[in-house]
Design a protein around this motif. Structure first.
Motif, PDB file in Angstrom:
ATOM      1  N   LEU A 150      13.901   4.266   1.188  1.00  0.00           N
ATOM      2  CA  LEU A 150      13.725   5.712   1.179  1.00  0.00           C
ATOM      3  C   LEU A 150      14.865   6.418   0.467  1.00  0.00           C
ATOM      4  N   GLN A 151      14.565   7.633   0.039  1.00  0.00           N
ATOM      5  CA  GLN A 151      15.575   8.531  -0.506  1.00  0.00           C
ATOM      6  C   GLN A 151      15.100   9.952  -0.211  1.00  0.00           C
ATOM      7  N   LYS A 152      15.966  10.755   0.369  1.00  0.00           N
ATOM      8  CA  LYS A 152      15.568  12.107   0.776  1.00  0.00           C
ATOM      9  C   LYS A 152      15.284  12.951  -0.464  1.00  0.00           C
ATOM     10  N   SER A 153      14.041  13.350  -0.609  1.00  0.00           N
ATOM     11  CA  SER A 153      13.600  13.990  -1.847  1.00  0.00           C
ATOM     12  C   SER A 153      14.110  15.416  -2.001  1.00  0.00           C
ATOM     13  N   ASP A 154      14.367  16.102  -0.884  1.00  0.00           N
ATOM     14  CA  ASP A 154      14.789  17.501  -0.958  1.00  0.00           C
ATOM     15  C   ASP A 154      16.282  17.679  -0.704  1.00  0.00           C
TER      16      ASP A 154
ATOM     17  N   ASP B 229       0.853  -1.193   0.000  1.00  0.00           N
ATOM     18  CA  ASP B 229       0.000   0.000   0.000  1.00  0.00           C
ATOM     19  C   ASP B 229       0.889   1.243   0.000  1.00  0.00           C
ATOM     20  N   PHE B 230       1.315   1.649  -1.189  1.00  0.00           N
ATOM     21  CA  PHE B 230       2.208   2.803  -1.284  1.00  0.00           C
ATOM     22  C   PHE B 230       1.490   4.116  -0.964  1.00  0.00           C
ATOM     23  N   ASP B 231       0.183   4.161  -1.163  1.00  0.00           N
ATOM     24  CA  ASP B 231      -0.551   5.371  -0.787  1.00  0.00           C
ATOM     25  C   ASP B 231      -0.445   5.610   0.713  1.00  0.00           C
ATOM     26  N   LEU B 232      -0.610   4.546   1.477  1.00  0.00           N
ATOM     27  CA  LEU B 232      -0.491   4.659   2.930  1.00  0.00           C
ATOM     28  C   LEU B 232       0.937   4.991   3.335  1.00  0.00           C
ATOM     29  N   LEU B 233       1.903   4.348   2.698  1.00  0.00           N
ATOM     30  CA  LEU B 233       3.299   4.611   3.022  1.00  0.00           C
ATOM     31  C   LEU B 233       3.674   6.059   2.746  1.00  0.00           C
ATOM     32  N   LYS B 234       3.238   6.571   1.625  1.00  0.00           N
ATOM     33  CA  LYS B 234       3.599   7.941   1.261  1.00  0.00           C
ATOM     34  C   LYS B 234       2.889   8.968   2.136  1.00  0.00           C
TER      35      LYS B 234
ATOM     36  N   PRO C 130       6.632  10.887   2.293  1.00  0.00           N
ATOM     37  CA  PRO C 130       6.737  10.893   0.825  1.00  0.00           C
ATOM     38  C   PRO C 130       8.084  10.396   0.294  1.00  0.00           C
ATOM     39  N   ASP C 131       9.094  10.304   1.169  1.00  0.00           N
ATOM     40  CA  ASP C 131      10.401   9.827   0.734  1.00  0.00           C
ATOM     41  C   ASP C 131      10.436   8.315   0.511  1.00  0.00           C
ATOM     42  N   ILE C 132       9.390   7.600   0.921  1.00  0.00           N
ATOM     43  CA  ILE C 132       9.322   6.157   0.678  1.00  0.00           C
ATOM     44  C   ILE C 132       8.954   5.933  -0.782  1.00  0.00           C
ATOM     45  N   TYR C 133       9.820   5.241  -1.504  1.00  0.00           N
ATOM     46  CA  TYR C 133       9.560   5.052  -2.935  1.00  0.00           C
ATOM     47  C   TYR C 133       9.596   3.591  -3.379  1.00  0.00           C
ATOM     48  N   ALA C 134       9.950   2.681  -2.469  1.00  0.00           N
ATOM     49  CA  ALA C 134      10.016   1.266  -2.831  1.00  0.00           C
ATOM     50  C   ALA C 134       9.923   0.425  -1.567  1.00  0.00           C
ATOM     51  N   TRP C 135       9.855  -0.879  -1.766  1.00  0.00           N
ATOM     52  CA  TRP C 135       9.840  -1.847  -0.658  1.00  0.00           C
ATOM     53  C   TRP C 135      10.757  -2.985  -1.046  1.00  0.00           C
ATOM     54  N   ILE C 136      11.602  -3.420  -0.096  1.00  0.00           N
ATOM     55  CA  ILE C 136      12.527  -4.520  -0.355  1.00  0.00           C
ATOM     56  C   ILE C 136      12.178  -5.729   0.500  1.00  0.00           C
TER      57      ILE C 136
END
Length: 261
Positions: free
Chosen positions: A97-101, A70-75, A79-85
């Motif tokens: 995660l990856q720091k977007s700013d 559920d990426f909607d819930l994760l974000k 919002p820096d969550i972009y994948a799941w491993i």
């Protein structure tokens, strides 16, 4: 700041942080890492993403073998969550995660920040902004701590065992648009070099050099995988307990890419 100055500064920061957390005891068997955020109330409002596979986020369907995230819930959490491993056979089942700013392409914000952006350990599984978020770079590197309580990337050390390495060979990455399956080809006792500094992965010759260096440092290696410099490679990086000068790298090659339903 010149390239070499940035390289030296980033290296010093990583060494300093590693020494600090080792002194603090997070790698000495603490059952509750310092800085762990308190979770209260409805899980759909606040998720403890320092723990594997939060129940409301990951759905494993045993009958079909399918997994949905559920990426909607994760974000909504970050919002820096972009994948799941997920690494089958281990406890690794976490957001990426990856720091977007971040202004620095080699930013390590999530080295000492958790998935809810609170400061402290165990940090999070993350990539640096130098890597794209679609995992289509020649080499993508994900980082995670090695913790005595078994969290984050600790169980990657299981791949040092030849039998475990033989029996477990997959890494699965989920994104909002695709599912990526990788075949593990090596567990390597590597130096603590900052890989995006050490190798220019945009150059095919540098990818080849990296693969050759991995084989030189191999703990276990799967010859039949036949990885080449033209493949899409994933590297998981974690530290050793008490050996700050080395990193355990798990190398894997992309073998399947399917769109999310």
């Amino acid at each position: 700041m010149k390239f070499e100055q940035k390289k030296l500064l980033s290296a010093l920061l990583l060494v300093a942080f590693g020494a600090a957390v080792s002194f603090a005891g997070i790698f000495a068997g603490n059952t509750e890492p310092p800085g762990k955020s308190n979770v209260s109330g409805n899980i759909s409002e606040t998720l403890d993403l320092s723990q594997p596979s939060a129940a409301d986020v990951v759905k494993h369907t045993e009958e079909s073998g399918e997994t949905t995230i559920d990426f909607d819930l994760l974000k909504r959490q970050n919002p820096d969550i972009y994948a799941w491993i997920t690494v089958p056979g281990t406890e690794i089942d976490y957001p990426v995660l990856q720091k977007s700013d971040a202004e620095d392409p080699y930013d390590n914000y999530y080295l000492d920040h958790q998935a809810d952006r609170s400061e402290g350990l165990p940090g999070a599984i993350y990539s640096q902004p130098v890597n794209r978020q679609d995992f289509m770079d020649p080499v993508t590197i994900l980082y995670g701590h090695n913790l005595k309580n078994g969290g984050m990337f600790s169980s990657l050390h299981s791949f040092e065992d030849p039998d475990f390495f033989t029996e477990n060979r997959q890494i699965i990455i989920y994104t909002p648009t695709q599912t990526l399956t990788y075949d593990i080809f090596t567990a390597a006792d590597f130096s603590d070099a900052l890989l995006p500094y050490e190798y220019d992965f945009a150059q095919t010759s540098e990818v080849r050099k990296y693969l050759d260096d991995l084989q030189k440092c191999k703990v276990n290696f799967r010859e039949e995988t036949g990885v080449s410099e033209g493949d899409t490679i994933l590297t998981l990086s974690t530290c050793y307990s008490g050996r700050e000068e080395n990193r355990l790298l798990i190398g894997a090659v992309l073998t399947a890419r399917e769109p999310s339903e």
